[in-house]
Design a protein around this motif. Structure first.
Motif, PDB file in Angstrom:
ATOM      1  N   THR A   1     -17.219 -57.584 -56.631  1.00 59.48           N
ATOM      2  CA  THR A   1     -16.010 -58.150 -56.210  1.00 59.48           C
ATOM      3  C   THR A   1     -17.181 -59.540 -57.841  1.00 59.48           C
ATOM      4  OG1 THR A   1     -17.530 -59.816 -54.708  1.00 59.48           O
ATOM      5  CG2 THR A   1     -15.908 -58.404 -53.870  1.00 59.48           C
TER       6      THR A   1
ATOM      7  N   PRO B   1     -20.743 -64.736 -58.633  1.00 54.45           N
ATOM      8  CA  PRO B   1     -20.280 -66.024 -58.471  1.00 54.45           C
ATOM      9  C   PRO B   1     -20.173 -66.863 -59.420  1.00 54.45           C
ATOM     10  CG  PRO B   1     -22.147 -65.836 -57.697  1.00 54.45           C
ATOM     11  CD  PRO B   1     -22.063 -64.636 -57.561  1.00 54.45           C
ATOM     12  N   GLN B   2     -20.682 -66.193 -60.933  1.00 56.60           N
ATOM     13  CA  GLN B   2     -20.823 -67.342 -61.700  1.00 56.60           C
ATOM     14  C   GLN B   2     -19.574 -66.889 -62.791  1.00 56.60           C
ATOM     15  OE1 GLN B   2     -24.085 -66.736 -61.034  1.00 56.60           O
ATOM     16  NE2 GLN B   2     -24.084 -68.155 -59.850  1.00 56.60           N
TER      17      GLN B   2
ATOM     18  N   ARG C   1     -16.974 -66.944 -64.275  1.00 56.36           N
ATOM     19  CA  ARG C   1     -16.468 -68.262 -65.864  1.00 56.36           C
ATOM     20  C   ARG C   1     -17.411 -68.568 -66.401  1.00 56.36           C
ATOM     21  NH1 ARG C   1     -19.865 -70.380 -61.444  1.00 56.36           N
ATOM     22  NH2 ARG C   1     -20.824 -72.236 -61.881  1.00 56.36           N
TER      23      ARG C   1
ATOM     24  N   ILE D   1     -29.671 -65.455 -55.841  1.00 60.71           N
ATOM     25  CA  ILE D   1     -29.550 -64.421 -55.682  1.00 60.71           C
ATOM     26  C   ILE D   1     -29.377 -63.671 -54.456  1.00 60.71           C
ATOM     27  CG2 ILE D   1     -30.189 -62.177 -56.606  1.00 60.71           C
ATOM     28  CD1 ILE D   1     -32.298 -63.592 -58.562  1.00 60.71           C
ATOM     29  N   LEU D   2     -28.131 -62.380 -54.475  1.00 67.22           N
ATOM     30  CA  LEU D   2     -28.189 -61.669 -53.364  1.00 67.22           C
ATOM     31  C   LEU D   2     -28.621 -60.326 -53.834  1.00 67.22           C
ATOM     32  CD1 LEU D   2     -25.295 -61.141 -51.202  1.00 67.22           C
ATOM     33  CD2 LEU D   2     -25.480 -62.374 -53.431  1.00 67.22           C
ATOM     34  N   ARG D   3     -28.839 -59.469 -52.247  1.00 66.51           N
ATOM     35  CA  ARG D   3     -29.008 -57.705 -53.276  1.00 66.51           C
ATOM     36  C   ARG D   3     -27.652 -57.833 -53.708  1.00 66.51           C
ATOM     37  NH1 ARG D   3     -31.252 -52.916 -49.694  1.00 66.51           N
ATOM     38  NH2 ARG D   3     -30.737 -51.349 -50.555  1.00 66.51           N
TER      39      ARG D   3
ATOM     40  N   THR E   1     -20.475 -58.624 -58.082  1.00 67.99           N
ATOM     41  CA  THR E   1     -22.107 -58.413 -56.962  1.00 67.99           C
ATOM     42  C   THR E   1     -21.513 -57.203 -55.854  1.00 67.99           C
ATOM     43  OG1 THR E   1     -21.683 -61.437 -56.155  1.00 67.99           O
ATOM     44  CG2 THR E   1     -22.582 -59.169 -54.653  1.00 67.99           C
ATOM     45  N   VAL E   2     -22.150 -55.909 -55.797  1.00 67.23           N
ATOM     46  CA  VAL E   2     -21.923 -54.590 -55.055  1.00 67.23           C
ATOM     47  C   VAL E   2     -21.607 -55.047 -54.338  1.00 67.23           C
ATOM     48  CG1 VAL E   2     -22.532 -52.439 -55.053  1.00 67.23           C
ATOM     49  CG2 VAL E   2     -23.353 -54.075 -57.166  1.00 67.23           C
ATOM     50  N   LEU E   3     -20.471 -54.514 -53.619  1.00 70.72           N
ATOM     51  CA  LEU E   3     -20.344 -53.858 -52.338  1.00 70.72           C
ATOM     52  C   LEU E   3     -21.190 -53.497 -51.810  1.00 70.72           C
ATOM     53  CD1 LEU E   3     -18.071 -54.731 -52.798  1.00 70.72           C
ATOM     54  CD2 LEU E   3     -17.041 -54.088 -51.518  1.00 70.72           C
ATOM     55  N   ALA E   4     -22.317 -54.403 -50.709  1.00 71.82           N
ATOM     56  CA  ALA E   4     -23.517 -54.006 -49.595  1.00 71.82           C
ATOM     57  C   ALA E   4     -23.107 -52.065 -49.305  1.00 71.82           C
ATOM     58  CB  ALA E   4     -23.149 -54.817 -48.653  1.00 71.82           C
TER      59      ALA E   4
ATOM     60  N   SER F   1     -12.218 -60.300 -52.730  1.00 74.20           N
ATOM     61  CA  SER F   1     -13.533 -60.797 -51.872  1.00 74.20           C
ATOM     62  C   SER F   1     -12.517 -60.350 -49.975  1.00 74.20           C
ATOM     63  CB  SER F   1     -13.693 -61.736 -51.281  1.00 74.20           C
ATOM     64  OG  SER F   1     -12.453 -62.528 -51.281  1.00 74.20           O
TER      65      SER F   1
ATOM     66  N   ALA G   1     -12.762 -56.399 -49.573  1.00 79.35           N
ATOM     67  CA  ALA G   1     -14.477 -56.626 -49.527  1.00 79.35           C
ATOM     68  C   ALA G   1     -14.130 -56.727 -48.056  1.00 79.35           C
ATOM     69  CB  ALA G   1     -14.836 -57.513 -50.386  1.00 79.35           C
ATOM     70  N   LEU G   2     -14.389 -57.370 -46.956  1.00 79.36           N
ATOM     71  CA  LEU G   2     -14.501 -58.082 -46.288  1.00 79.36           C
ATOM     72  C   LEU G   2     -13.419 -56.444 -45.175  1.00 79.36           C
ATOM     73  CD1 LEU G   2     -15.199 -59.980 -44.633  1.00 79.36           C
ATOM     74  CD2 LEU G   2     -13.160 -60.323 -44.378  1.00 79.36           C
TER      75      LEU G   2
ATOM     76  N   ALA H   1     -16.005 -53.484 -45.767  1.00 82.93           N
ATOM     77  CA  ALA H   1     -17.376 -53.591 -45.031  1.00 82.93           C
ATOM     78  C   ALA H   1     -16.735 -53.666 -43.245  1.00 82.93           C
ATOM     79  CB  ALA H   1     -17.675 -55.575 -45.160  1.00 82.93           C
TER      80      ALA H   1
END
Lengths: 337, 225
Positions: free
Chosen positions: A182, A185-186, A188, A234-236, A265-268, A290, A293-294, A297
């Protein structure tokens, strides 16, 4: 059941003990660690009908040789296409096999993949930190890295001859050409041209790849005036872009906050196979919403749990197999000529 | 009043943004909102990471979704005014003696002061835990007074021992593990930041106040022996 012991004869760098991960302490700067390929890891445990998150060995391309000191002990090996050597016989990865005392098993990189998993029919005794044996490569907290001479003790060790043999791989388990993300988040902080380059151009995995992250070669994505943004979580899977315009995908041992903007962000679900890419491998990013992505998941969770359940399903023992053959034989014998 | 915006991430997270610029008001709001989210026990929420202007919420996609998490967080607003919850002040001992403060000379030179002026400035600071990051237990303490402020070094130095008290710009960190860093080391602390207790893994929570206290070399040696 008794205990078994495995001696590490050789271990390359980044061969570590991992459980499913250390959750709940991101707020203290502690990333989850855990396996780079969570599906491969869970599959190894499931193949032995063990809890999918229990401690196993993560093997890097540096390879691993184990000698069974006390046994017998059944092991499951999964992950990338690694090559196994047991008593001078070569096997492909994704195997369940039993080591007798005195036998050695070597695991080394093969046609593709960067990580392999060795699960045991028993429980590896491992040091825990904050309730988890997952090893963070930066600190070596948790079960720790393996090195030559170390002896692993496996409690409740079992030999499971009924489970020996090749393990069926999950569907589509191969090096990926496309990785789903997705945006943000930055995002922009990036121009329309940079977003277009990110989504359309190819990226190459660089040599700077370890458990913390994977640095990529590709189009320059220098963010606009973003070098002084406040540090953000940050997330994985975060794809951060440094001041030089190069992207890095943050993985199991990521820092928990950072000041570089995250373009995507890479999907888990796509992280497991992503980690098997090697330096020089080429792929592209595919953007999903997103909402998509949901849905991915949820669908993938269903597929994975069905697959893992099937791996863990009871196997007929040798006695049961013979009995079935006898029954079949008996039926045939009783059939009138 | 601060109105957050919500940015969905992948299939399992939401970034709750309270502002784009750092301020005391925003920091207070993040601590309150983070606490409110934890106390509310929102269904499907796995973990939150508070940072300087926003906080990350990771959720279980099998239980909830981005919109439901956003709605549940919005329902916690408006946040209680400042003072709703007690703020803890943590004391951290620092020894600024020879051998434990490799960069004190350089910081004194850069600030146009002396060892003592840098130490006094560092001790005078009113510090606040802004967030954690970089490595386990590395808490970014905002509030270094100008008399102890220096920019980062051009290149990181390896092997900086745990317990180092280091500064860069308006931030200070007491390190918990051996690390390379480009920050300037002005002292060493025997205070345990990493408690390794699963219920209270580290000394500070985000939002805590921190007060440094000067100790002698003897006190330091006694504390670490």
């Amino acid at each position: 059941m008794s205990s078994a012991r495995l001696k590490v004869v050789h271990a390359g760098p980044l061969v570590t003990l991992q459980d499913e991960g250390r959750f709940g302490a991101l707020r203290y700067g502690v990333s989850a660690a855990g396996p780079m390929d969570r599906l491969g890891f869970a599959s190894a445990n499931a193949s032995l009908a063990r809890p999918v998150g229990q401690t196993a060995i993560e093997v890097s391309l540096g390879g691993l040789t184990l000698e069974c000191l006390d046994g017998p002990l059944t092991l499951a090996i999964t992950g990338g296409a690694f090559v196994l050597s047991l008593a001078s016989q070569n096997l492909s990865g994704w195997q369940v096999l039993t080591l007798a005392p005195g036998e050695q098993l070597s695991i080394r990189g093969g046609n593709w993949g960067s990580w392999a998993y060795v699960a045991v029919a028993g429980q590896i005794e491992a040091q825990e930190w904050l309730g988890s044996a997952a090893t963070a490569s930066m600190t070596n907290f948790g079960g720790g890295a393996l090195s030559a001479g170390k002896v692993l003790t496996v409690t409740q060790a079992e030999a499971l001859p009924g489970r020996e043999g090749p393990i069926s791989l999950p569907d589509h388990y191969a090096p990926p050409k496309s990785i789903r993300v997705t945006l943000g988040p930055q995002d922009r902080h990036f121009s329309a041209e940079q977003i277009a380059a990110f989504t359309q151009d190819k990226f190459t995995v660089s040599g700077a790849y370890d458990r913390m992250g994977m640095r990529l070669e590709g189009p320059s994505l220098s963010p606009e005036g973003a070098l002084s943004i406040p540090s953000e979580p940050i997330l994985r899977g975060s794809v951060q872009v440094a001041g030089d315009g190069r992207a890095t995908i943050l993985l199991a041992d990521h820092g928990t906050t950072g000041g570089y903007p995250k373009i995507a962000t890479v999907l888990a679900e796509d992280q497991d196979l992503l980690t098997h890419l090697r330096a020089g491998d080429v792929f592209s990013f595919t953007v999903v919403t997103s909402q998509e992505a949901l849905q991915i998941a949820r669908k993938e969770a269903e597929v994975r749990s069905a697959y893992l359940e099937q791996l863990a399903a009871p196997r007929a023992t040798l006695a049961e197999k013979l009995m079935q053959e006898n029954l079949v034989g008996g039926v045939i014998a009783e059939t009138p000529d | 009043m601060i109105t957050p915006s919500f940015r969905p991430i992948a299939g399992h997270a939401v970034l709750v943004e309270l502002a784009t610029e750092i301020s005391e008001e925003v920091a207070d709001a993040i601590v309150s909102l983070d606490r409110a989210i934890q106390e509310a026990g929102i269904e499907g929420v796995r973990e939150t990471t508070p940072a300087l202007v926003n906080l990350l919420v990771i959720f279980d996609p099998l239980v909830t979704d981005h919109a439901q998490v956003g709605a549940a967080v919005s329902a916690l607003l408006p946040l209680p005014e400042k003072g709703g919850a007690a703020v803890n002040t943590r004391e951290v001992d620092v020894c600024y003696e020879d051998g434990l403060c490799p960069d004190l000379d350089a910081v004194a030179q850069a600030t146009g002061g002396s060892h003592e002026s840098v130490i006094s400035a560092h001790l005078a600071g009113d510090y606040r835990v802004g967030m954690y990051g970089f490595a386990p237990g590395f808490a970014y303490l905002a509030g270094v007074p100008e008399g102890a402020q220096v920019p980062r070094k051009p290149a990181p130095v390896r092997g900086i021992p745990a317990g180092s008290v280091m500064v860069a710009g308006p931030q200070c960190i007491v390190t918990t593990v051996k690390m390379p860093t480009g920050w300037s080391i002005i002292g060493r602390s025997p205070t345990q930041i990493m408690l390794s207790d699963p219920d209270k893994p580290f000394l500070f929570d985000v939002g805590d106040r921190v007060q440094f206290r000067r100790i002698s070399r003897d006190d330091y040696e006694r504390a670490v022996s």
